[in-house]
Design a protein around this motif. Sequence first.
Motif, PDB file in Angstrom:
ATOM      1  N   LEU A   1       0.942   5.286   7.219  1.00  0.00           N
ATOM      2  CA  LEU A   1       1.513   4.040   6.700  1.00  0.00           C
ATOM      3  C   LEU A   1       2.845   3.721   7.373  1.00  0.00           C
ATOM      4  CD1 LEU A   1       0.642   4.665   2.965  1.00  0.00           C
ATOM      5  CD2 LEU A   1      -0.323   2.844   4.389  1.00  0.00           C
ATOM      6  N   ASN A   2       3.684   4.735   7.572  1.00  0.00           N
ATOM      7  CA  ASN A   2       4.968   4.518   8.239  1.00  0.00           C
ATOM      8  C   ASN A   2       4.764   4.066   9.688  1.00  0.00           C
ATOM      9  OD1 ASN A   2       6.585   5.206   6.027  1.00  0.00           O
ATOM     10  ND2 ASN A   2       6.622   7.372   6.591  1.00  0.00           N
ATOM     11  N   ASN A   3       3.814   4.685  10.361  1.00  0.00           N
ATOM     12  CA  ASN A   3       3.529   4.322  11.742  1.00  0.00           C
ATOM     13  C   ASN A   3       3.044   2.869  11.829  1.00  0.00           C
ATOM     14  OD1 ASN A   3       3.172   4.830  14.570  1.00  0.00           O
ATOM     15  ND2 ASN A   3       0.975   5.025  14.186  1.00  0.00           N
ATOM     16  N   TYR A   4       2.127   2.495  10.944  1.00  0.00           N
ATOM     17  CA  TYR A   4       1.627   1.117  10.922  1.00  0.00           C
ATOM     18  C   TYR A   4       2.769   0.140  10.631  1.00  0.00           C
ATOM     19  CZ  TYR A   4      -1.319  -2.909   9.971  1.00  0.00           C
ATOM     20  OH  TYR A   4      -1.900  -4.159  10.022  1.00  0.00           O
TER      21      TYR A   4
ATOM     22  N   SER B   1       0.830  -1.211   0.000  1.00  0.00           N
ATOM     23  CA  SER B   1       0.000   0.000   0.000  1.00  0.00           C
ATOM     24  C   SER B   1       0.864   1.260   0.000  1.00  0.00           C
ATOM     25  CB  SER B   1      -0.919   0.027   1.222  1.00  0.00           C
ATOM     26  OG  SER B   1      -1.824  -1.040   1.189  1.00  0.00           O
ATOM     27  N   SER B   2       1.936   1.220   0.758  1.00  0.00           N
ATOM     28  CA  SER B   2       2.837   2.377   0.826  1.00  0.00           C
ATOM     29  C   SER B   2       3.476   2.647  -0.527  1.00  0.00           C
ATOM     30  CB  SER B   2       3.926   2.128   1.878  1.00  0.00           C
ATOM     31  OG  SER B   2       3.343   1.980   3.158  1.00  0.00           O
ATOM     32  N   LEU B   3       3.903   1.598  -1.205  1.00  0.00           N
ATOM     33  CA  LEU B   3       4.506   1.772  -2.526  1.00  0.00           C
ATOM     34  C   LEU B   3       3.512   2.372  -3.524  1.00  0.00           C
ATOM     35  CD1 LEU B   3       6.677  -1.457  -2.700  1.00  0.00           C
ATOM     36  CD2 LEU B   3       7.522   0.907  -2.778  1.00  0.00           C
ATOM     37  N   ALA B   4       2.262   1.945  -3.445  1.00  0.00           N
ATOM     38  CA  ALA B   4       1.239   2.507  -4.337  1.00  0.00           C
ATOM     39  C   ALA B   4       1.037   3.998  -4.058  1.00  0.00           C
ATOM     40  CB  ALA B   4      -0.075   1.747  -4.176  1.00  0.00           C
ATOM     41  N   LYS B   5       1.016   4.361  -2.778  1.00  0.00           N
ATOM     42  CA  LYS B   5       0.835   5.772  -2.420  1.00  0.00           C
ATOM     43  C   LYS B   5       2.059   6.588  -2.843  1.00  0.00           C
ATOM     44  CE  LYS B   5      -0.775   9.042   0.810  1.00  0.00           C
ATOM     45  NZ  LYS B   5      -1.712   9.307   1.839  1.00  0.00           N
TER      46      LYS B   5
END
Length: 172
Positions: free
Chosen positions: A153-156, A74-78
């Motif tokens: 996303l980083n926190n998760y 998900s992070s890469l997509a964002k």
Amino acid sequence: MKTPVLFALLSFAQILLVAFLPFASAGLVDDTCKKTPYSHFCVSALRSDRRSSTADTPTLGLIMVDKVDANAKSSLAKIKDLLGKAPHPGTKRALTSCRESYQATRSAFVPSSKESLTKGDYKFAVEYMNSAASDASDCEAGFGGSKSPLSDLNNYEHKAASVASAIASSLL
């Protein structure tokens, strides 16, 4: 005459097993999560996955590694979306660095952690998940102290990887 009694006892034993196994597993989730740095997050994340109801401790670790992987995806997509909007050069540098970190998580840390947890060589899962947690924190810090567009996303990712590492560590 003995067959119906034996059948009844076996049926009763199966009913008890089916009825109480989820509670036993819920206890394992609670006990395991108490040993992690983010116990409430751990319980919530593990209980949201149906596999946890019948999991042993290594499988709980695998579930958390899967959560790390899904979040990295998900992070890469964002990141791709944000880079496509031609952000400020400093933001672009930070996003590019984050992209490299999340790609390493997906291509190296996650597969190696899964293999380690599956083969019972838990120390490598600890190291790889610690690296993923550190990379998520570094990604956030790369934005110069202000809240980044990837903060949630980083926190998760940091929490999930830290929990996965702690679960693997509990198996050493």
